[in-house]
Structure formats: C-alpha cells, structure tokens
Design a protein around this motif. Structure first.
Motif, mmCIF file in Angstrom:
data_model
loop_
_atom_site.group_PDB
_atom_site.id
_atom_site.type_symbol
_atom_site.label_atom_id
_atom_site.label_comp_id
_atom_site.label_asym_id
_atom_site.label_seq_id
_atom_site.Cartn_x
_atom_site.Cartn_y
_atom_site.Cartn_z
ATOM 1 N N TYR A 187 0.751 -1.247 -0.012
ATOM 2 C CA TYR A 187 -0.074 -0.048 -0.054
ATOM 3 C C TYR A 187 0.720 1.177 0.187
ATOM 4 N N ASP A 188 2.117 1.235 0.660
ATOM 5 C CA ASP A 188 2.824 2.466 0.744
ATOM 6 C C ASP A 188 3.376 2.684 -0.476
ATOM 7 N N GLN A 189 3.699 1.819 -1.262
ATOM 8 C CA GLN A 189 4.354 1.665 -2.821
ATOM 9 C C GLN A 189 3.429 1.977 -4.012
ATOM 10 N N ARG A 190 2.082 2.043 -3.554
ATOM 11 C CA ARG A 190 1.056 2.054 -4.611
ATOM 12 C C ARG A 190 1.168 3.052 -5.465
ATOM 13 N N GLU A 191 2.032 4.342 -5.171
ATOM 14 C CA GLU A 191 2.074 5.275 -6.315
ATOM 15 C C GLU A 191 3.001 4.829 -7.384
ATOM 16 N N SER A 192 4.079 3.845 -7.198
ATOM 17 C CA SER A 192 4.891 3.418 -8.212
ATOM 18 C C SER A 192 4.348 2.356 -9.063
ATOM 19 N N PHE A 193 3.172 1.926 -8.745
ATOM 20 C CA PHE A 193 2.432 1.007 -9.505
ATOM 21 C C PHE A 193 1.824 1.377 -10.616
ATOM 22 N N PRO A 194 1.276 0.506 -11.614
ATOM 23 C CA PRO A 194 0.491 0.988 -12.575
ATOM 24 C C PRO A 194 -1.015 1.240 -11.896
ATOM 25 N N PRO A 195 -1.673 2.101 -12.558
ATOM 26 C CA PRO A 195 -3.027 2.434 -11.855
ATOM 27 C C PRO A 195 -3.788 1.209 -11.401
ATOM 28 N N ALA A 196 -3.720 0.292 -12.413
ATOM 29 C CA ALA A 196 -4.799 -0.846 -12.093
ATOM 30 C C ALA A 196 -4.267 -1.640 -10.806
ATOM 31 N N THR A 197 -2.847 -1.719 -10.722
ATOM 32 C CA THR A 197 -2.163 -2.499 -9.550
ATOM 33 C C THR A 197 -2.423 -1.658 -8.366
ATOM 34 N N GLY A 198 -2.164 -0.366 -8.309
ATOM 35 C CA GLY A 198 -2.292 0.681 -7.321
ATOM 36 C C GLY A 198 -3.771 0.559 -6.702
ATOM 37 N N ARG A 199 -4.724 0.378 -7.798
ATOM 38 C CA ARG A 199 -6.075 0.311 -7.112
ATOM 39 C C ARG A 199 -6.413 -0.862 -6.233
ATOM 40 N N THR A 200 -5.601 -1.799 -6.847
ATOM 41 C CA THR A 200 -5.736 -3.485 -6.191
ATOM 42 C C THR A 200 -4.869 -3.463 -4.907
ATOM 43 N N ALA A 201 -3.884 -2.618 -4.804
ATOM 44 C CA ALA A 201 -3.283 -2.273 -3.455
ATOM 45 C C ALA A 201 -4.177 -1.614 -2.338
ATOM 46 N N GLU A 202 -5.030 -0.547 -3.061
ATOM 47 C CA GLU A 202 -6.093 0.184 -1.818
ATOM 48 C C GLU A 202 -7.199 -0.766 -1.537
ATOM 49 N N LEU A 203 -7.690 -1.468 -2.619
ATOM 50 C CA LEU A 203 -8.774 -2.568 -2.091
ATOM 51 C C LEU A 203 -8.161 -3.508 -1.144
ATOM 52 N N LEU A 204 -7.121 -4.146 -1.313
ATOM 53 C CA LEU A 204 -6.427 -4.997 -0.361
ATOM 54 C C LEU A 204 -6.152 -4.230 0.828
ATOM 55 N N HIS A 205 -5.644 -3.108 0.933
ATOM 56 C CA HIS A 205 -5.588 -2.648 2.216
ATOM 57 C C HIS A 205 -7.013 -2.376 3.266
ATOM 58 N N THR A 206 -7.966 -1.843 2.226
ATOM 59 C CA THR A 206 -8.992 -1.547 2.884
ATOM 60 C C THR A 206 -9.912 -3.079 3.248
ATOM 61 N N GLN A 207 -9.892 -3.930 2.633
ATOM 62 C CA GLN A 207 -10.355 -5.341 3.137
ATOM 63 C C GLN A 207 -9.755 -6.074 4.109
ATOM 64 N N VAL A 208 -8.213 -5.908 4.204
ATOM 65 C CA VAL A 208 -7.455 -6.421 5.397
ATOM 66 C C VAL A 208 -7.873 -5.710 6.552
ATOM 67 N N GLU A 209 -8.065 -4.624 6.745
ATOM 68 C CA GLU A 209 -8.655 -3.583 7.902
ATOM 69 C C GLU A 209 -9.805 -4.000 8.085
ATOM 70 N N ARG A 210 -10.826 -4.295 7.206
ATOM 71 C CA ARG A 210 -12.181 -4.797 7.580
ATOM 72 C C ARG A 210 -12.075 -6.176 8.297
ATOM 73 N N PHE A 211 -11.344 -7.115 7.813
ATOM 74 C CA PHE A 211 -11.287 -8.502 8.127
ATOM 75 C C PHE A 211 -10.612 -8.463 9.472
ATOM 76 N N GLU A 212 -9.758 -7.437 9.920
ATOM 77 C CA GLU A 212 -9.120 -7.490 11.146
ATOM 78 C C GLU A 212 -10.291 -6.917 12.043
ATOM 79 N N LEU A 213 -11.049 -6.249 11.636
ATOM 80 C CA LEU A 213 -12.312 -5.471 12.509
ATOM 81 C C LEU A 213 -13.206 -6.757 12.834
ATOM 82 N N LEU A 214 -13.449 -7.382 11.837
ATOM 83 C CA LEU A 214 -14.097 -8.512 11.846
ATOM 84 C C LEU A 214 -13.999 -9.663 12.999
ATOM 85 N N LEU A 215 -12.701 -9.858 12.817
ATOM 86 C CA LEU A 215 -11.941 -10.834 13.899
ATOM 87 C C LEU A 215 -12.116 -10.366 15.202
#
Length: 562
Positions: free
Chosen positions: A322-350
C-alpha cells in the motif's frame, strides 16, 4: 447498656403490625390452594348447616307450639264445659248462695284445666244485679295480659273458643311465653261471664332451647369434622401438586437433576412419571445444546486466534504494498488500496467475533472506574469529526445535566458511543446529528439523534441482531461488520443498563443509552425522553446557544443533587 422499648412505641408498633394482617391474610389466601379449598368447603358447609338447622329449629318449634295449643284448647274446653254443667245444675237464688257457687266453680275450673291462672269478667251490656258475683282475675292476668281484642272476640262470638299468645310474668319477674283461652259461661240468676284461662309454655320453650343447643353444638362439631376431613383430603391431593411445583421451579432454575418421587399407580404417579420423562428429555437436549454451543464458541475463538497470525503477516505485507502504490500502474495501485481496505475490515471482523465469543462464553468482566459521559462523548465526536465532515453532517453535543461520574467501563462505553455515532453518520444523509447527555438521581443517559432515513417498526425490532442490515444494498462508508450494535447491546446489559432505539421512516432515529450511576444500581427512569422531544422529524436549528461542556451549570447541578 440494655435499653427497653417505650410502652407507647411498642403499642404503636403492635398497632402497625395489626394493620398489616389483612394484607398478610390476602397473601396467604392467594398463595395457598389448600387454604382456599378448606375455607370454601367450610364456608359452604356452614351455609348448608345454618339453613338446615334453621329449618329444623323452626319446624320443631312450630310442632311443639301446635301440640301444646291443641292440648291447651282441649283442657280449656273441658274446664268450661264442666263449669257450665255445674252452674246449670245449681238452684242458687240468693247472693250468698251464688257467691259460694261462683267460688266452687272457680276451684273446679283450676282442677279440671290444670292451671291456676284464670280470670272471670262480667260480660258488658247487662243490667246490674244485686246477686251477681264480682269479676275475678289471678294476679298474673291483672296487668293487661288479656287484650281488648281478645275480649271483643269472646263477646262477639260467645259460642266459640278464642285464644291469643301472650307473655306471662311470674312472681320473680321472669317472663315466659303463654296462651290465653277465652270463652263464655252463664251464671244462673247473675247473667253472662267471660272466662279466661292462661297456660304457660315454659316447658315447651325449655324443650325447644334444648333442641336448639343440641343442633348448635352438633353443627359446630360437624363443621370441625368437615374442616379436618377437607384439610386431610386436600393435603393428600395438594401435596403431590406442591412437590411438582417446587420441582418444576428447581428445574427452571437450572437444577436438571431434580425429579418427582414416583409412588403408586394413580393419576398423580402417572403425572410424576410423565414429568420425569419430560425432565430427562429436556436435560438431554440442554446438555447437547450446551456441548454444541461450547464447541461452536471454542471453534469461533480458536479460528479467530489462529487467523490472527496469518492476518498480521498479510497486514504487514499489504501495508508495504500500500505504501508503494504510487509506483505501480493504476490498476495495480487500485488493487493495493482495495487489499488494504479489506484487510482492515477483516481485522475488525475478527476483533468483533472474538468479543462476541467472549460474551457467549460468559468470560467478559467489567473494569469500572468513575467515568464522565460528557468527556467521553467529546472524545468520540472528535475522533469521528473527519468522517462526519466528509458526509456533511454537523455533530453537536447538548449536555444540560450530565456532568456527574458513573461507575462504568470507559472502554466499552466509548465503543458503544462510537458505534452509535458511526451509524448516525452512515444513515444521517448529511443532516445534523445531536448527541445529548443528561442525568438524574439514579442514572446517566446518552442519546444519539439523527434525521436521516429512519426505520420502520420491523426493522427497529431487528436492529440489534447480529449481522443484520436494514438495507443490504447500501454502500458502507466506514466498513462495519454488522456486529457493532449487537456488541453495544451486550456492553449495555453488562452494565445493568438500557440500550433502546426509536425510529420512523423519513424522521430519523434516536438511540438512547441509560446507565446506573452506581455499579449494580437500579435505574428508576431515564433522564432523556424516548421518543425524543422532536419526534416529528424536523431538523434542529443550531443557531441557538448550546450549553457549554466545560463546567456544570447551577440548574443542572441542582437537578442532579435532587
């Protein structure tokens, strides 16, 4: 030093205890089936005995009187006939002879009639005669015993007997019932005379009194016997019922090993066997459910714990990506943001699943300390200020009297407030949100009021269910797990408090948390109203002055102290 109660005070306490007797008697009447049954049986038996005894007493008294009346009339008739025969056979013509004859006839009447009480009066309407004897009356009949009505009847129908019930008074002044019989006799050379014979009914009255006493004592003894038999019979019936009731209470309280003793082959024994069979089946099912619940709780807890280690690894790796998302292509950066959001939500669920599993297992304990709801609400509002600003909602705190501390677990109360604020922001449609805090003598309360979508009654009834959402298609802004309000309700119950909701479609919602000021205390009433005062769905005007939260006002302090 030994002190003694003052007599007046002791008497007053006794009087106050006496005043509680009706309430105690009513409580015993309601609580004891045996007492009610025996009392009703004895009462109905008393009514039956009173009616039967009254009828028997009246019938016996009437028969005794009628028999004595027939005897009296027959005796008086014989005495009158005997006297008239003696008078008719006499040839007395001078005054002395007539007087002697009159005296002899009186003695004859006393002998034949068997009564010393007689009166002889010269019939009115006759010419005066020099040889006519003077009227005579026994002392007991000379005091108005013979009424004018009786004399008029004898004078009118001289050829018949007439009688009347009277009260006779003896020489000692004792009154007894009696009968006076009147008829007419003719004295030769003197004219017509009215003859009255009085008979005492004291012997019949004594017989009737004896019969009545016998009936009374017999009825009293019969009532005692009926009460004893009813008590014994009802006890034989009620005792098994009482045992069954006590057993069912113990079973409901959690003692699954208790059973009803089985004796005999009657209907009570059949009831005991059926109840014990039901208890065995219930115990077996409860044990199975308890074991299943334990396995389920252990599974959730173990899975949650086991997932924490790989989740931590995924979270660290995701943060790096997620910290390196600016250096990725736009699609990969968006995927990093989604991964970061869902991991946070998964942690809250646990985290929420672990908390729910602790509640289900009964392993949750409070860590209470003096907590000020106003300060806590200020912190929660500040922490969610950015979210509220992004949604366009203006969150205001109104605290007219909530400045006194309550014994609570601040971590759990802060979690409740954050959940309520998050829901209000999520569903507030960018409209203002009001957080109110107030207190009274027994409780403190916090209410979160929004003016957004609102819910109907069916949705309000399910708002505290786990994983339930009023609108599943609605996009989540803060990534909730669906367990927030369920956990909040458990936290409120753990504090012996209330968490309630009011909501109307189009008028918004209001969640109210009420906590006792002292841990384990009883809440008499909530300081905040529900439904809220502005339940018509109007948007509040924040142009007015809001009560400052830095220090309590004089009015609020006075109200809380009261």
């Amino acid at each position: 030093m030994v002190t003694q109660a003052h007599p007046l005070r002791a008497g007053w306490q006794g009087w106050r205890q006496w005043r509680t007797w009706p309430a105690r008697a009513l409580g015993a009447w309601r609580a004891s089936l045996q007492l009610r049954t025996v009392t009703i049986t004895v009462a109905l038996s008393t009514i039956a005995l009173v009616l039967t005894g009254g009828y028997m007493s009246y019938s016996i008294g009437n028969d005794l009187f009628q028999a004595r009346l027939d005897q009296v009339l027959s005796s008086a008739n014989r005495a009158t006939a005997s006297a008239q025969a003696t008078l008719d056979a006499s040839d007395a013509s001078d005054r002395a002879a007539v007087e002697n004859l009159f005296t002899s006839v009186q003695n004859q009447i006393r002998t034949v009639s068997s009564t010393p009480l007689l009166a002889v009066y010269r019939a009115p309407g006759q010419e005066n005669s020099a040889i006519a004897p003077q009227s005579f009356a026994s002392p007991q009949l000379s005091t108005g015993v013979i009424t004018t009505e009786l004399r008029a009847a004898v004078e009118t129908e001289s050829d018949q007997q007439h009688w009347q019930s009277v009260a006779l008074v003896d020489d000692t002044g004792v009154s007894s019932p009696g009968i006076v019989v009147g008829s007419e006799i003719v004295v030769p050379a003197a004219g017509r005379y009215e003859l009255y014979l009085a008979y005492s009914l004291s012997d019949a009255q004594a017989t009737l009194a004896f019969v009545q006493r016998t009936l009374l004592l017999g009825s009293f003894a019969l009532l005692i016997l009926i009460g004893a038999v009813a008590w014994l019979v009802v006890r034989l019936i009620v005792t098994p019922i009482r045992v069954a009731a006590e057993t069912s209470q113990k079973l409901a309280a959690g003692d699954l090993e208790v059973r009803i003793p089985e004796k005999g082959e009657d209907v009570v024994a059949t009831l005991a066997r059926s109840f014990n069979g039901m208890a065995d089946s219930l115990q077996s099912q409860i044990k199975e459910l308890a074991e299943l619940s334990t396995v389920q709780q252990r599974f959730v807890s173990d899975v949650s714990h086991e997932l924490r280690t790989p989740l931590t690894t995924i979270r660290l790796a995701g943060d790096v990506i997620y910290d390196q998302r600016e250096s990725f292509p736009p699609a990969t950066g968006r995927t990093a943001e989604l991964l970061h959001t869902q991991v946070e939500r998964f942690e809250l669920l646990l985290t929420d699943l672990l908390e729910i599993s602790r509640f289900d297992a009964g392993f949750v304990q409070l860590e209470t300390e003096p907590t000020n709801l106003v300060r806590l609400a200020e912190g929660a509002i500040d922490s969610m200020h950015a979210l509220a600003e992004s949604k366009g909602s203006d969150v205001r705190l109104v605290a007219p009297g909530g400045y006194f501390d309550a014994e609570a677990d601040p971590r759990r109360i802060r979690r409740i407030v954050r959940n309520l604020l998050g829901n209000a922001i999520e569903h507030g449609e960018g409209k203002p949100i009001v957080v109110s805090v107030d207190s009274n003598a027994s409780a403190v309360a916090l209410a979160v009021r929004d003016y957004g979508l609102g819910m109907n009654e069916r949705e309000s009834a399910r708002v505290f269910d786990r994983f339930w959402r009023a609108d599943p298609s609605r996009k989540r802004t803060i990534g909730g797990t669906g367990l927030g309000l369920a956990i909040s309700l458990e936290d409120a119950s753990l504090h012996s408090g209330w968490l309630e909701v009011w909501s109307r479609p189009g008028a918004g919602s209001c969640f109210r948390l009420t906590l006792p000021r002292v841990r384990g205390g009883q809440i008499v009433s909530s300081p905040l109203p529900l439904p809220p005062a502005d339940a018509e769905g109007t948007t509040p005007n924040f142009t007015g002055e809001v009560t400052p939260v830095d220090a309590p006002t004089a009015d609020s302090k006075g109200r809380d102290d009261a």
